[in-house]
Design a protein around this motif. Structure first.
Motif, mmCIF file in Angstrom:
data_model
loop_
_atom_site.group_PDB
_atom_site.id
_atom_site.type_symbol
_atom_site.label_atom_id
_atom_site.label_comp_id
_atom_site.label_asym_id
_atom_site.label_seq_id
_atom_site.Cartn_x
_atom_site.Cartn_y
_atom_site.Cartn_z
ATOM 1 N N LYS A 149 54.192 28.462 27.172
ATOM 2 C CA LYS A 149 55.112 29.602 27.047
ATOM 3 C C LYS A 149 55.740 29.994 28.385
ATOM 4 O O LYS A 149 56.591 30.880 28.437
ATOM 5 N N LEU A 150 55.333 29.325 29.452
ATOM 6 C CA LEU A 150 55.724 29.720 30.808
ATOM 7 C C LEU A 150 56.806 28.832 31.399
ATOM 8 O O LEU A 150 57.012 27.691 30.971
ATOM 9 N N HIS A 151 57.456 29.356 32.421
ATOM 10 C CA HIS A 151 58.350 28.551 33.261
ATOM 11 C C HIS A 151 57.522 27.365 33.756
ATOM 12 O O HIS A 151 56.346 27.529 34.120
ATOM 13 N N PRO A 152 58.090 26.160 33.811
ATOM 14 C CA PRO A 152 57.280 24.975 34.156
ATOM 15 C C PRO A 152 56.703 24.962 35.568
ATOM 16 O O PRO A 152 55.752 24.219 35.825
ATOM 17 N N ASP A 153 57.224 25.774 36.486
ATOM 18 C CA ASP A 153 56.720 25.765 37.862
ATOM 19 C C ASP A 153 55.568 26.744 38.097
ATOM 20 O O ASP A 153 55.036 26.829 39.203
ATOM 21 N N VAL A 154 55.175 27.477 37.074
ATOM 22 C CA VAL A 154 54.081 28.440 37.210
ATOM 23 C C VAL A 154 52.744 27.709 37.235
ATOM 24 O O VAL A 154 52.502 26.814 36.431
ATOM 25 N N LYS A 155 51.892 28.116 38.168
ATOM 26 C CA LYS A 155 50.540 27.570 38.276
ATOM 27 C C LYS A 155 49.562 28.689 37.916
ATOM 28 O O LYS A 155 49.780 29.843 38.264
ATOM 29 N N ILE A 156 48.496 28.341 37.255
ATOM 30 C CA ILE A 156 47.509 29.341 36.829
ATOM 31 C C ILE A 156 46.261 29.221 37.702
ATOM 32 O O ILE A 156 45.764 28.127 37.939
ATOM 33 N N GLU A 157 45.784 30.377 38.173
ATOM 34 C CA GLU A 157 44.549 30.425 38.963
ATOM 35 C C GLU A 157 43.548 31.318 38.222
ATOM 36 O O GLU A 157 43.923 32.086 37.338
ATOM 37 N N LEU A 158 42.300 31.219 38.563
ATOM 38 C CA LEU A 158 41.234 31.971 37.914
ATOM 39 C C LEU A 158 41.606 33.443 37.721
ATOM 40 O O LEU A 158 41.468 33.989 36.643
ATOM 41 N N SER A 159 42.073 34.074 38.791
ATOM 42 C CA SER A 159 42.461 35.480 38.709
ATOM 43 C C SER A 159 43.416 35.794 39.850
ATOM 44 O O SER A 159 43.473 35.066 40.846
ATOM 45 N N ALA A 160 44.131 36.902 39.714
ATOM 46 C CA ALA A 160 44.990 37.354 40.805
ATOM 47 C C ALA A 160 44.131 37.744 42.008
ATOM 48 O O ALA A 160 44.488 37.469 43.153
ATOM 49 N N MET A 161 42.984 38.359 41.734
ATOM 50 C CA MET A 161 42.084 38.757 42.821
ATOM 51 C C MET A 161 41.640 37.540 43.625
ATOM 52 O O MET A 161 41.595 37.574 44.863
ATOM 53 N N THR A 162 41.336 36.444 42.917
ATOM 54 C CA THR A 162 40.918 35.212 43.588
ATOM 55 C C THR A 162 42.048 34.663 44.442
ATOM 56 O O THR A 162 41.855 34.306 45.613
ATOM 57 N N ALA A 163 43.253 34.586 43.860
ATOM 58 C CA ALA A 163 44.408 34.048 44.577
ATOM 59 C C ALA A 163 44.727 34.889 45.815
ATOM 60 O O ALA A 163 44.947 34.347 46.910
ATOM 61 N N LEU A 164 44.736 36.208 45.654
ATOM 62 C CA LEU A 164 45.056 37.083 46.782
ATOM 63 C C LEU A 164 44.013 36.978 47.888
ATOM 64 O O LEU A 164 44.353 36.930 49.076
ATOM 65 N N SER A 165 42.749 36.909 47.525
ATOM 66 C CA SER A 165 41.680 36.755 48.522
ATOM 67 C C SER A 165 41.801 35.424 49.241
ATOM 68 O O SER A 165 41.723 35.358 50.474
ATOM 69 N N ARG A 166 41.997 34.353 48.468
ATOM 70 C CA ARG A 166 42.116 33.013 49.046
ATOM 71 C C ARG A 166 43.276 32.933 50.028
ATOM 72 O O ARG A 166 43.144 32.440 51.148
ATOM 73 N N LEU A 167 44.427 33.440 49.606
ATOM 74 C CA LEU A 167 45.622 33.360 50.450
ATOM 75 C C LEU A 167 45.495 34.209 51.709
ATOM 76 O O LEU A 167 45.924 33.792 52.789
ATOM 77 N N GLN A 168 44.866 35.375 51.604
ATOM 78 C CA GLN A 168 44.659 36.179 52.807
ATOM 79 C C GLN A 168 43.680 35.492 53.754
ATOM 80 O O GLN A 168 43.848 35.542 54.978
ATOM 81 N N ASN A 169 42.683 34.796 53.199
ATOM 82 C CA ASN A 169 41.779 34.013 54.044
ATOM 83 C C ASN A 169 42.511 32.879 54.744
ATOM 84 O O ASN A 169 42.085 32.434 55.814
ATOM 85 N N GLU A 170 43.617 32.407 54.148
ATOM 86 C CA GLU A 170 44.426 31.340 54.740
ATOM 87 C C GLU A 170 45.504 31.887 55.671
ATOM 88 O O GLU A 170 46.363 31.144 56.130
#
Length: 177
Positions: A149-170
């Motif tokens: 149902k999504l735009h084809p370039d969308v990627k799914i991660e476990l949670s927004a909290m996980t993604a935000l934490s991971r990216l801030q760690n990077e």
């Protein structure tokens, strides 16, 4: 010879006036600030993660929060800069999930048969500029929105909290709205 050339010229005129895809420049203004109190050295790395949780205010216009990412890229990139590196990631959760839908699902969601997602082209352009578009897997599951149902370039991660934490760690700076 003229007979062969005429259809070719007509085709070229038609193609020249056909609708062309938009670019980053089509999304929001960027202004030169000549008298800034803080002078920013643009010859550095800029990394930002945009946390977006709310749907667009207007269903016929792109989400202003998505447009801000295009503006961020334009503000911090310049061809003449030697060591400039701009990286942006979009993390979506909450009702903003509906701005990531493909055209068919967008029309169904808004109960308008011929409706098109006004975010679709912008999402494609952002992806072409190496912006990762990450959807919270928890939001997707809670709202029963699967990948089809999504735009084809969308990627799914476990949670927004996980993604935000991971990216801030990077080293990504968090930009919230």
């Amino acid at each position: 010879m003229k007979l062969l050339l005429t259809p070719f010229l007509l085709l070229m005129c038609f193609l020249g006036f056909s609708q062309t895809p938009k670019s980053l420049e089509s999304y929001g203004p960027v202004y030169d600030i000549e008298n800034a109190d803080y002078k920013t050295n643009l010859n550095q790395e800029f990394k930002a993660v945009f946390d977006v949780a709310s749907i667009s205010d207007y269903e016929d216009q792109p989400n202003r929060k998505f447009v801000t990412i295009a503006r961020f890229l334009r503000l911090h990139q310049a061809a003449e800069l030697e060591n400039n590196s701009v990286k942006a990631t979009l993390v979506v959760h909450g009702s903003a999930i509906f701005d990531l839908l493909n055209h068919k699902e967008y029309a169904i969601y808004h109960e308008e048969k011929n409706s098109q997602n006004p975010n679709y082209e912008l999402l494609s352009i952002l992806s072409e500029h190496n912006v990762d578009i990450i959807l919270c897997g928890q939001t997707a599951a809670h709202r029963s929105v699967d990948r089809s149902k999504l735009h084809p370039d969308v990627k799914i991660e476990l949670s927004a909290m996980t993604a935000l934490s991971r990216l801030q760690n990077e080293g990504y700076a968090l930009i919230q709205f």
